[in-house]
Design a protein around this motif. Structure first.
Motif, PDB file in Angstrom:
ATOM      1  N   LEU A 158      15.713  88.785  18.126  1.00 29.60           N
ATOM      2  CA  LEU A 158      15.232  87.506  17.627  1.00 29.60           C
ATOM      3  C   LEU A 158      13.715  87.456  17.691  1.00 29.60           C
ATOM      4  CD1 LEU A 158      17.620  85.034  19.466  1.00 29.60           C
ATOM      5  CD2 LEU A 158      17.836  85.946  17.151  1.00 29.60           C
ATOM      6  N   SER A 159      13.125  86.602  16.885  1.00 29.89           N
ATOM      7  CA  SER A 159      11.686  86.368  16.976  1.00 29.89           C
ATOM      8  C   SER A 159      11.422  85.442  18.163  1.00 29.89           C
ATOM      9  CB  SER A 159      11.163  85.755  15.692  1.00 29.89           C
ATOM     10  OG  SER A 159      11.375  84.362  15.697  1.00 29.89           O
ATOM     11  N   GLY A 160      10.144  85.332  18.556  1.00 31.70           N
ATOM     12  CA  GLY A 160       9.777  84.521  19.713  1.00 31.70           C
ATOM     13  C   GLY A 160      10.228  83.070  19.578  1.00 31.70           C
ATOM     14  N   GLY A 161      10.004  82.501  18.419  1.00 32.59           N
ATOM     15  CA  GLY A 161      10.376  81.108  18.232  1.00 32.59           C
ATOM     16  C   GLY A 161      11.885  80.915  18.172  1.00 32.59           C
ATOM     17  N   GLU A 162      12.563  81.907  17.616  1.00 34.43           N
ATOM     18  CA  GLU A 162      14.030  81.831  17.592  1.00 34.43           C
ATOM     19  C   GLU A 162      14.582  81.842  19.014  1.00 34.43           C
ATOM     20  OE1 GLU A 162      14.450  84.063  13.229  1.00 34.43           O
ATOM     21  OE2 GLU A 162      14.626  85.223  15.078  1.00 34.43           O
ATOM     22  N   ARG A 163      14.000  82.700  19.851  1.00 30.85           N
ATOM     23  CA  ARG A 163      14.438  82.748  21.249  1.00 30.85           C
ATOM     24  C   ARG A 163      14.243  81.411  21.935  1.00 30.85           C
ATOM     25  NH1 ARG A 163      11.645  88.435  22.965  1.00 30.85           N
ATOM     26  NH2 ARG A 163      12.468  89.450  21.110  1.00 30.85           N
ATOM     27  N   ARG A 176      14.182  78.495  20.661  1.00 33.62           N
ATOM     28  CA  ARG A 176      15.159  77.503  20.220  1.00 33.62           C
ATOM     29  C   ARG A 176      16.520  77.754  20.856  1.00 33.62           C
ATOM     30  NH1 ARG A 176      14.601  78.049  14.034  1.00 33.62           N
ATOM     31  NH2 ARG A 176      13.190  79.766  14.501  1.00 33.62           N
ATOM     32  N   ALA A 212       6.168  78.153  21.218  1.00 28.91           N
ATOM     33  CA  ALA A 212       6.131  79.274  20.275  1.00 28.91           C
ATOM     34  C   ALA A 212       6.562  78.865  18.875  1.00 28.91           C
ATOM     35  CB  ALA A 212       7.002  80.414  20.779  1.00 28.91           C
ATOM     36  N   LEU A 213       6.601  77.561  18.619  1.00 28.85           N
ATOM     37  CA  LEU A 213       7.139  77.117  17.331  1.00 28.85           C
ATOM     38  C   LEU A 213       6.047  76.604  16.410  1.00 28.85           C
ATOM     39  CD1 LEU A 213      10.297  75.348  18.708  1.00 28.85           C
ATOM     40  CD2 LEU A 213      10.155  77.542  17.538  1.00 28.85           C
TER      41      LEU A 213
END
Ligand SMILES: Nc1ncnc2c1ncn2[C@@H]1O[C@H](COP(=O)(O)OP(=O)(O)OP(=O)(O)O)[C@@H](O)[C@H]1O
Ligand SMILES: Nc1ncnc2c1ncn2[C@@H]1O[C@H](COP(=O)(O)OP(=O)(O)OP(=O)(O)O)[C@@H](O)[C@H]1O
Ligand SMILES: [Mg+2]
Ligand SMILES: [Mg+2]
Lengths: 227, 363, 232, 227, 363
Positions: free
Chosen positions: B136-141, B143, B165-166
């Motif tokens: 996952l990307s940083g922002g996905e993580r 969330r 990170a969003l």
């Protein structure tokens, strides 16, 4: 293949499988305790677990035999309950092999436990998981590599074990005569050809077993680098 | 159920850092604000039961979680506290779905699936349900971590910089969601952030930590707009900070007169505790200062300072102007104003400050 | 001075150090002894083990070495014969007279050395067969790697009876807690304990002297008092 | 203490120390390869490394003996170079023990390597570190627990080893007669008291060694939970 | 030395995500901007040599790092690229000092110590030099990661949200430091951030990614203030987005006339490509709209819309007003303006928009 003691092969595989299961059941909690419940004196426990390694197997076997004999408390309790002596039974082999192979499971598993990021256990507990659930669902799977290493070592070592098994088992065909004893006997009797055949068979079995554990089917590790 | 959080904890983390904090939080979102290393995460860990304070008491309503007096110390799993870790701590061996389901395993399968899918949709991670966190990307993580904590329906929610990170748009959506969630659940939420935007968009209440102590408690406006202490002014981004000497006090009007630093400029500011001749610190937001190119007349504003425009820097939607008016001032303008006023460097300008735009900071 | 390396069957452990000391006193040469099972030694010698003399538990192993060229056909000496005994712990309360009494129902485990490769094990089976009880007791037999292990099975109480070398039962550790009944030498095919000088020895002379020394009357007396029979 | 073969004790400790060093030198690179350079057929290598475990030690010893004997290529090359046969020398013991104990080092170390966060190796390489430097400064220290487990298992196992040593070494006093063989001989000679004393001594030595590794002096692990 | 970065890479990460990007970056700071999951970290990994693209070419000046045409693929350690990871990746077994010294081990000890201590002082981590990362706060860790990358003196710097966990004051200090560092070193810096503040404070150039593709390249103002695509408008926080129909074009004046949605309101906007009768999207920043309580007269602004004030919400230093003017508008005001104009809900208001405050977004 002639000269192969198939009964002994079956017995060995059964012994190794049973012992390996017990090793995991006994060894993993000990490893957990060693990894997460350190006290200043923990190294003593660590050392006691490692001790069977240091003794020659036959000598260890001798001590185990005495400890199981009719004059020992264990031997008497067993005899009262089972109606027969413990020594020279399959159960005796199992007990002796577990004692002997325990460090091979405890050490890699404990070191795998120590490598786990403690934040994951903390996250689990804040999500309401009991220590037991955290252990089963987080700690165990994350220590998978170490547990696999321990299981492989424990299984193979039990298959190959011979000194302890001979001493405690008494080489009873179909009961305590494992393949490793059979091969030993063949080598001692200078029947090298037969020994070679049996040894080759063991190697093939082991290759097959290891192939299942390590094989191409192995799932990708969860820490695989990206891309 | 649930109820307000009371937490008074003392914990020595090292020779140089001790957390010593007492807070009472009613249901609703409370922002925990403070410089890097001020003890925010440590406080959250103590409340969650992950760090044991040396002394103190922690309770949600009348449910006592920790009390050195009576020896109570509930383990984390018995505290019913949702926690989004600053470093996320997603389970690497589970998929996103596995992570989300972990905290609601006790629910009946249908209900569990419903809740998990709902929260996943809400945080736009429903496409990612079968992925492992490593992919996952940083922002996905981030969330996923937020969704994992919210799905468990806790009595208290601890969020450690959950949106850092969003991107702006995603943050906006989640802020809306958190507001709605908060309205529906009515539990105390302790929300660590550095972003002013989140402070004002979410916080009904604000606690400011500094070096392990509570520096201020109040609404975001009380705490951040009316700093009681210079540290908050710095944390909260008051661009202008001056030392001034009190020259006169008019308690009847609720104001006092100050001389700025070594300059001759005088300012009328709200009445403070300092006596005449005493020193005060003044904090003024760059956005609260008006700039004029002709000397203003007939204005209600009491403070007009003459100065020279020394620089203009565009910073996104605002232009930052530096003006030397005895002391160096920073003034924020809109690009439109710069254009309309035909501002050029250097040129003489006037600064207009309302009395109540000047905040008196205790030293 | 020179020294010789002797590979010796394990059953010689109680007497061989004494013999070595006497040999040193007589010749001034040192003897270094390695104990082990005869089968192991044959493999090792065939793979270049640096021994000068091999004291085997029976003559079959020696014959193998001679046949493969590792033993000197002219350097063979039968130095003793093995004697067998029934041994049981005193606290078992078994009155053993002969092999025939092993059919006793109270006897659940009989320890012998592995007949596949241990001479005393082969002899024990032979004795059981000749007395006609073998089929009856077959299921009770536990097999040790060698006689010493068979003795330990009984010594520890795990086996009720052991059929082992008489020499072992004279050791204090066994004599004190058990009783031994010797089997007649005619009850089993003789165990011809044979020594051989190895062809790769660099000390042929000394090795020959050592082998000869074993049949010296004094040494023979010593061996016999230690539970071995006279060489045939 | 009477009856203790101090020469054998010294020999064993020397053997175990040398073997352990070689085990680490040989085993850690193999473990690295197994952990980070997986190919579909890697499990074959993994299995071959584990094979010595499956054979009874004496039998393994027999094969090693034949492989080292004057009729084998290895034995002939050695004899040509060293001027004497390889078997029945201390060097032979070292080689045999390394083969026998290798899996005990490779398995825990490889599993420790697999548990390391790959981002750390990536960070190291972007900081200009060669793969070798990354290995020495990042991978090795982070696998410390697994390496320690492997070293302990390898050391203890070599100390206690007996079947292979007896077969390959021939029980030559001062050259290849290790403590475990000495204890074995004492037990064979029914000198149980002496065997007990020697075994006790070995246990104390091992306890001391393990105390150093696991003892209270042990540095705190870097993953210790906060506070 | 060094020189501009050229990177054109194609990498399929999963069935649903492919990175396909070509960028040329001169020395100086370039902001990499894009929604969560748009491929920013993936691009950085490819440039650093941590992910191998399926095809492409990467070069710094004439030093080729990667080229599928010639088969060049330098390993990461040969690329001289400084990289601050989004997840930091500090070495847990080293102290802060050990982490900082790692990348400069080849320097003579005295020089190494000097450089490390200097960077530690600059990032205010000099007190923490002997601590392990596990005992640092989130923001402290982030500063260590940044210092570790900067101390090595790379040819290219990749920063993945390096300030996200820091408070305003610390961010400001570090932004200043990065600006100075950039001026002194003159290497290309690729800087991932979601924060407008960092975009405008640091960026000379801006690259916007969307779904693995470059959406726009230009100065921050070009890219963010003049969105060429609706996605940027959303990412960049244009609060007002409308669909409008072109009613007239006046190319000589560079403007056109549009009708907002279904309302009767007409706006004059900059000339776009759409024909009369065609649809366009209009993006307007809430801060660019003026609000008046009396109908404005004699103004230079061409667009005045009548509406009703429907709500006022304070969001930190600004007040957000909602105005229904046929379409719902969001307008940002200062608290002072709210007070001065005696705003109340509901009341009739006028919205004033300059022509060039209306951005025409391509659909
Ligand atoms: N395990 C620890 N041992 C000792 N000191 C610690 C430990 N963890 C944190 N600290 C120190 O305690 C202080 C508070 O840390 P904490 O993590 O609570 O800060 P924070 O307010 O969350 O900061 P940030 O915004 O940077 O995350 C810091 O000075 C930090 O260095
Ligand atoms: N190892 C991987 N395997 C497959 N897909 C991945 C992997 N890592 C990331 N992705 C996917 O690739 C896309 C781009 O990810 P990337 O990490 O580059 O995003 P990003 O722009 O850095 O986002 P963020 O701002 O959230 O960090 C995302 O959709 C993500 O889910
Ligand atoms: Mg923190
Ligand atoms: Mg990213």
């Amino acid at each position: 293949m002639s000269g192969i003691d198939w009964q002994a092969v079956g017995l060995s595989l059964r012994l190794a499988a049973i012992v390996d299961v017990i090793l995991l059941v006994v060894g993993v909690p000990i490893a957990w305790w060693l990894a997460f419940r350190r006290r200043p004196w923990t190294f003593l426990v660590e050392s006691v677990v490692a001790l069977p390694l240091v003794l020659p197997p036959t000598v260890l076997g001798f001590y185990v035999l005495v400890a199981m004999g009719p004059r020992s408390p264990l031997g008497r309790v067993w005899e009262a309950m089972a109606g027969g002596p413990l020594a020279f039974t399959f159960e005796a082999l199992v007990i002796a092999s577990v004692v002997y192979s325990l460090p091979f499971v405890v050490q890699p598993v404990a070191s795998a436990f120590r490598q786990i990021d403690p934040a994951l256990g903390e996250a689990s507990s804040t999500l309401g998981a009991s220590p037991w659930r955290t252990f089963v669902r987080i700690t165990l799977p994350l220590a998978r590599e170490g547990i696999m290493a321990g299981a492989v070592l424990g299984f193979a070592h039990t298959l190959g074990e011979f000194g302890v098994v001979l001493m405690v088992g008494g080489n009873l065909p179909g009961v305590t005569r494992t393949v490793s004893i059979a091969i030993y006997d063949q080598v001692q009797a200078l029947q090298v050809e037969a020994a070679n055949r049996t040894a080759l068979l063991m190697l093939l079995f082991s290759l097959a077993a290891l192939a299942v554990v390590y094989g191409p089917l192995r799932r990708a590790s969860h820490v695989t680098p990206q891309a | 159920m649930a109820g307000p959080l009371h937490a008074s904890v003392r914990a020595q983390m090292s020779e140089v850092f001790t957390l010593d904090v007492s807070v009472d939080l009613p249901p609703g979102i409370t922002i925990l604000f403070g410089a890097s290393g001020s003890g925010k995460s440590t406080l959250l860990r103590a409340i969650a039961g992950l760090a044991r304070p040396d002394a103190g008491r922690i309770a949600i309503g009348d449910r006592v979680l920790f009390d050195t007096a009576t020896g109570v110390d509930l383990p984390p799993q018995a505290r019913r506290v949702g926690y989004v870790f600053q470093q996320l701590a997603l389970f690497p061996h589970f998929t996103v779905r596995g992570n989300l389901e972990y905290g609601v395993a006790a629910l009946p399968p249908a209900e569990r699936t419903r809740r998990v899918e709902e929260v996943a949709r809400r945080f736009h991670i429903d496409r990612l349900m079968e992925r492992r966190p490593a992919r996952l990307s940083g922002g996905e993580r981030q969330r996923v971590a937020l969704a994992r904590a919210l799905v468990t329906d806790p009595d208290l929610l601890l969020l450690d910089e959950p949106l850092s990170a969003l991107d702006y748009a995603t943050q906006s959506r989640i802020i809306e969601d958190l507001r709605a969630w908060n309205a529906a659940h009515g539990i105390p939420v302790l929300y660590v952030t550095h972003a002013h935007r989140e402070v004002f968009a979410l916080g009904e209440r604000c606690v400011v930590l500094d070096h392990g102590r509570v520096l201020a408690v109040g609404t975001p406006h009380e705490v951040i707009d009316l700093p009681a202490h210079e540290t908050i002014a710095q944390i909260a981004g008051f661009e202008n900070l001056f030392t001034a000497t009190v020259t006169a006090r008019r308690p009847s009007n609720g104001v006092m007169q100050c001389r700025l630093g070594e300059s001759l400029s005088e300012l009328e500011v709200p009445l403070g505790m300092a006596d005449v001749g005493g020193s005060v610190r003044l904090a003024i937001r760059a956005g609260d200062i008006l700039l004029a190119v002709e000397e203003p007349r007939g204005l209600s504003a009491r403070n007009v300072l003459r100065g020279t425009l020394t620089s203009l820097t565009r910073e996104g939607p605002t232009v930052s102007a530096r003006v030397d008016a005895g002391e160096p001032f920073i003034v924020h303008l809109t690009p439109g104003a710069v254009e309309a006023l035909h501002l050029m460097v250097p040129m003489p300008v006037w600064l207009v400050l309302k009395t109540h735009s000047c905040r008196v900071v205790s030293l | 001075g020179a020294q010789i390396a002797v590979a010796a069957a394990s059953d010689l452990q109680p007497v061989l150090p004494d013999i070595a000391t006497r040999f040193q006193r007589a010749t001034g040469q040192t003897v270094r002894i390695s104990y082990g099972s005869s089968g192991t030694f044959v493999s090792q010698i065939q793979n270049g083990a640096p021994f000068d003399v091999f004291l085997s538990a029976d003559d079959a192993y020696v014959r193998r070495l001679v046949d493969s060229g590792h033993g000197d056909p002219h350097g063979q000496v039968g130095y003793a014969t093995g004697r067998l005994a029934l041994w049981s712990r005193k606290d078992r309360g078994l009155a053993l007279a002969s092999v025939a009494s092993l059919g006793d129902g109270r006897i659940r485990r009989i320890a012998i050395a592995n007949p596949d490769h241990a001479p005393y094990g082969r002899a024990a089976v032979d004795a059981l067969e000749r007395s006609g009880v073998y089929e009856q007791v077959r299921g009770k037999i536990v097999r040790g790697e060698n006689v010493a292990q068979a003795a330990q099975f009984a010594q520890s109480g795990s086996a009720d009876v052991a059929i082992v070398a008489l020499s072992l039962t004279l050791a204090p550790a066994m004599a004190q807690i058990g009783t031994a009944v010797e089997l007649p030498m005619t009850a089993f095919a003789p165990i011809r304990q044979t020594a051989v000088v190895l062809t790769r020895s660099r000390n042929q002379d000394l090795a020959r002297r050592f082998v000869g020394f074993l049949v010296d009357p004094d040494i023979q007396r010593l061996l016999q008092s230690s539970g071995f029979g006279p060489h045939p």
